[in-house]
Every structure is written in structure tokens, then in C-alpha cells.
Motif scaffolding. Sequence first.
Motif, PDB file in Angstrom:
ATOM      1  N   ARG A 132     -36.756   5.218  -9.066  1.00 21.47           N
ATOM      2  CA  ARG A 132     -35.605   5.346  -8.542  1.00 21.47           C
ATOM      3  C   ARG A 132     -35.027   6.200  -7.504  1.00 21.47           C
ATOM      4  O   ARG A 132     -33.865   5.779  -6.555  1.00 21.47           O
ATOM      5  N   ASP A 162     -25.610  -1.922 -16.175  1.00 25.31           N
ATOM      6  CA  ASP A 162     -26.039  -0.704 -15.780  1.00 25.31           C
ATOM      7  C   ASP A 162     -27.110  -0.905 -17.253  1.00 25.31           C
ATOM      8  O   ASP A 162     -26.927  -1.317 -18.288  1.00 25.31           O
ATOM      9  N   ALA A 163     -28.831  -0.749 -17.594  1.00 21.97           N
ATOM     10  CA  ALA A 163     -29.653  -0.443 -18.443  1.00 21.97           C
ATOM     11  C   ALA A 163     -29.205   0.293 -18.689  1.00 21.97           C
ATOM     12  O   ALA A 163     -30.184   0.476 -20.363  1.00 21.97           O
ATOM     13  N   ASP A 164     -29.366   1.696 -18.410  1.00 27.59           N
ATOM     14  CA  ASP A 164     -29.354   2.760 -19.172  1.00 27.59           C
ATOM     15  C   ASP A 164     -28.591   3.112 -20.069  1.00 27.59           C
ATOM     16  O   ASP A 164     -28.440   3.705 -21.108  1.00 27.59           O
ATOM     17  N   ILE A 206     -27.804  -7.230 -16.878  1.00 27.34           N
ATOM     18  CA  ILE A 206     -28.283  -5.772 -17.145  1.00 27.34           C
ATOM     19  C   ILE A 206     -30.081  -5.922 -17.315  1.00 27.34           C
ATOM     20  O   ILE A 206     -31.105  -5.099 -17.159  1.00 27.34           O
ATOM     21  N   GLU A 264     -40.514   4.910 -13.976  1.00 29.60           N
ATOM     22  CA  GLU A 264     -39.197   3.927 -13.972  1.00 29.60           C
ATOM     23  C   GLU A 264     -38.350   5.262 -13.197  1.00 29.60           C
ATOM     24  O   GLU A 264     -37.194   4.475 -11.804  1.00 29.60           O
ATOM     25  N   ASN A 305     -31.651  -1.911 -13.276  1.00 26.69           N
ATOM     26  CA  ASN A 305     -31.680  -0.254 -12.687  1.00 26.69           C
ATOM     27  C   ASN A 305     -32.815  -0.510 -11.811  1.00 26.69           C
ATOM     28  O   ASN A 305     -33.065  -0.315 -10.230  1.00 26.69           O
ATOM     29  N   LEU A 306     -34.469  -0.850 -12.123  1.00 25.73           N
ATOM     30  CA  LEU A 306     -35.129  -0.647 -11.560  1.00 25.73           C
ATOM     31  C   LEU A 306     -35.326  -1.747 -10.692  1.00 25.73           C
ATOM     32  O   LEU A 306     -35.898  -2.014  -9.418  1.00 25.73           O
ATOM     33  N   PRO A 335     -35.757  -4.203 -16.655  1.00 19.20           N
ATOM     34  CA  PRO A 335     -34.388  -3.278 -16.119  1.00 19.20           C
ATOM     35  C   PRO A 335     -33.603  -4.063 -14.067  1.00 19.20           C
ATOM     36  O   PRO A 335     -34.059  -3.702 -13.726  1.00 19.20           O
ATOM     37  N   ARG A 385     -33.430  -3.882  -8.770  1.00 18.47           N
ATOM     38  CA  ARG A 385     -32.402  -3.540  -7.364  1.00 18.47           C
ATOM     39  C   ARG A 385     -32.925  -2.337  -6.925  1.00 18.47           C
ATOM     40  O   ARG A 385     -32.546  -3.023  -5.632  1.00 18.47           O
ATOM     41  N   ARG A 386     -33.939  -1.463  -7.270  1.00 18.40           N
ATOM     42  CA  ARG A 386     -33.949  -0.422  -6.128  1.00 18.40           C
ATOM     43  C   ARG A 386     -35.564  -1.601  -5.493  1.00 18.40           C
ATOM     44  O   ARG A 386     -36.053  -1.310  -4.161  1.00 18.40           O
TER      45      ARG A 386
END
Length: 501
Positions: free
Chosen positions: A355, A174-176, A248, A351, A271-272, A269, A274-275
Motif C-alpha cells: 500500500r 474499503d476491504a479493511d 470491496i 499487503e 485496497n490493494l 482486496p 486500487r493501489r
Amino acid sequence: MNRTLRKLTLPGVLVAGTAAGMTLADVARDPLPDLGAQSAAPAAAVASANNLSGAFRAASSAAMPGVVHVRVTQAARSASSQVPPELRGTPWEDMFRGQRGGATPRAGSGSGFIISPDGYILTNNHVVEGADRVNVILSDKREFEARVVGRDPNTDVAVVKIDARNLPTVRLGDADVLEVGDWVLALGYPLDLGQTTTAGIVSAKGRSIGIFQRSGADAPLEHFIQTDAAINPGNSGGPLVDLQGRVIGINSAIASPTGFYSGYGFAVPINLARRVAEDLMRDGRVHRPMIGVEIRDATSADAEVFRLPSPDGAVVSAEPRGPGAAAGLKLGDVIVAVDGGAVRGSGDLMELVMRKRPGDKVTLDVIRYGDRRRVELRLEEFQADARRAAADEREDPRVEEVAAAAPGKLGFRAETVTPEIAEALRLDRAEGVVISAVDAGGPAAGALGRGMVVQRVNGREVGSLEDLRAAADAVRPGQAVSVQVRLPDGRQTIVNYRARS
């Protein structure tokens, strides 16, 4: 790569007498001092360093089996000797170094990582873009031909697939939760050296470097993790992992005057990524949600004009359309949060929205000239704006500098709109004033341009050169100036900047 070996010497000084603590006779009797008598590093410091080394080893060992070497080939094409900036450090850089013609295909390489046991692999778009053949070499040296499942130039993410089973995979993190200063490792196959791990820290988050805009992306989204872990050509597409070995980010670019590591690397990142990968794996293309607004980063001048608590947020810089217009967003609104997630700039907004999926509902926190409000809307799928594309292709309107007003503090000159200018700009009426020149070294440089019709300055309507002169006279040196203009394609925008001191 040239390697220079330098002999390191410690110049010694012999001092006679007891003050030196040792005489020549002492050296002759005991030429090798007792090493045990020297000061040792504190045990706690050694233990701490060993613990960090252990964390590096564990993280690298956990992730490296799922990291792959990606080799690509492309048929030879004519090329100039000038390497385009967006291709420096990519597998295709050597194609622009004066090599022309010939039947031998060009070869390049990058990295990637396995995200499913049945052979789906994440890498960079620029690693596989234009490739005629893609081969993947696993950590156990097995080699497979891969097919490109899908690519997204806007985020520099691509998915390739090999026909294999029970493959080792990486864990996605999780990059967040990353913070500036956190340790990270960059894994991959740089410079054809084989498996390589480098260590560094997160040196910034949400970084935009403008590299996708130069690559022709229609909706570039840059929100990089910046790191000083060494990243070189060949690292592209490899993972950036945390101390638990979880991915990450995808290593994608470097900032360097030479094309090699200079201390600044950038990763998409996870998270981006992966989406984006989910869409590519399912449909072969990305379903990009949109609010229907054009945005830019807020500045200190915007904070003064729009009465913001800080120069943060994404400014709605043109008349909203689509879902944004339907929800009541207006030109000059500043978006500061999406579903509670803070928006410090345009990259954060893009960003956070990316998501989501088209059809999702989102809640925006907006500041409208000091008034904070909440707006709900349903996202639509992004489509290329044909009107904007047509406007971009239109030649710069011919605007002659006749009877021009020259408000020096504002940094531009303007003239009365004539019927000829109105026709060139496709205006409904031949009235108002149009910008004819912008001072290249002035405060409006890069913000305003020829052919823009001035509508308001600091809230005062401008319908003539006299109105513009009066508005300019009212501006104090260094004051924030808010100029509302109509662009040649018919859109309106607000530009805020500080007047010349």
C-alpha cells in the motif's frame, strides 16, 4: 450443462380413527384445506428476510450498471491435453483440451468494472494476458474495443481502457472493514449467461492459495478475500460488493476439483487493487516497494524458538539487504506490525507494504528472541534479484553420501565438506558439514534440502559431524529444532521445526 429434473413426492399415510384428526369423509367434503388456517411464518422473520432481499436488490442495482463483459481473442497455438492448474477456470482453459493448430483464434471471456467515467476498467491480469484483441460490452449492450493499459501478474490486476465518456462507474469501498460472516455479492458474466448476481458471506480473509507462484510471478502477493458467493469461469475480473453496493474485491479464482463452483471463491482486496491500478494508469507498470527481506509465516516451532507470544508474524528467513539491512533487521527477526497494522503472516506484511510507495518511511514492530523493538526504514523500489535468479538456474550441487551422520530425530543426513563439494557449492573454505539427504517423510521435509551447509543447531555451532551428532543427541523428541544453514547461493537462513517424536 446437463440438467436433471426430479419429481418430488410426499408419501402420504392415511390413518383411520379420530386420532388422525381427519377421515376420508372429511377429505371428500373439503378436499382443499383452508390455507389461512395453517401456521404462518412470524411477521418479524418475514420482515427481516424482506429487508435482506431489499439490501441485495439495492446493492446489485447500484453496482451492476458499472459491470462489464470482457471478451478476448488470441491466435491459435499448439497445446497439450493437460490443463495447467493455474489456467483452470480462466478464459484460456479450452486451449489446453487437445485442440491443436488451425487458423481460428481462441475466444475467452471475463468480467470487469468501470472505475472512471472516461473508460478506465479494472479486471484480472489472467483475463487479458496474451490477448490479441479485447472487447468490452457495457450493461446497456454497447460494445467497444479496449486497449490494455497495464498488467500486474503479481497481484492478478489489470487495467483496460475504452474510448467513451460519461460512463456509469462503481463505488469503491474499503476491504479493511470487512469481517468474516459479512454478506457480499459477486457480480459478473459467468459461463456466458449474461449479467449475474450471487450472494454469500466472507468466509476468510488474508487467504493465500499459491496460484500466483505457479504463474511465474516474480513477487507474488496473495491476500485474498475468501467467499462462498458462487464464482465461476467468466466471473474473473468482476466485482465483489458489500450490501451498500461498494466494490470491496476483484473476483479472481476458485478452489475446485472440477473448474466450476464448489463453494470457495477468492477476490483481490480492493485496497490493494486500487493501489496497483493507480500505478498502471499513471505509468503502465507497478512501482513495488520493498523492505529488503525474505519472509515466511511464523509457526508454533518459531514461537517456541523466537519466544513469541503467539505463532503469528512474518519471520525474516534470510540475511536482510537494502533498507532492511541498513535499519538493523537481522536473520530470525519476526515482524509483527507495520505502522501499527497487525502482521499475522507474510501475506499481511506484503499487503501492508504494497500500500506504500518506494521512498515512503515505515515503522516495523519486531520481536527478536523475545525482545520487542521498533525499527524505522525507508522503502526502496523492488528489483528482480539477479543473484537469486542465477542461483535458481544452477544445477543441484553434487553431494555424495560418504561418512554421513544420521541424526534420525532431525530428519536429515549430512557429510563433511570436501574440497570438491566446497568448489561445487562455491564455499570459501572446505570445512563444516553439508546436508546430503532429507527424509521425505521426516520433520525437515520441505524445509531443508541437499547442499545446505549446517552452521548451528539450537544455537550450538556445527563445524563437524561430531558436533552435529552431539547437537542431535541433545534434542528431545517433539522439541522445537532451530537449524541455521547456508544456502548454495551464499545466503543464510534459519529453519525451525519439531523433532521427530
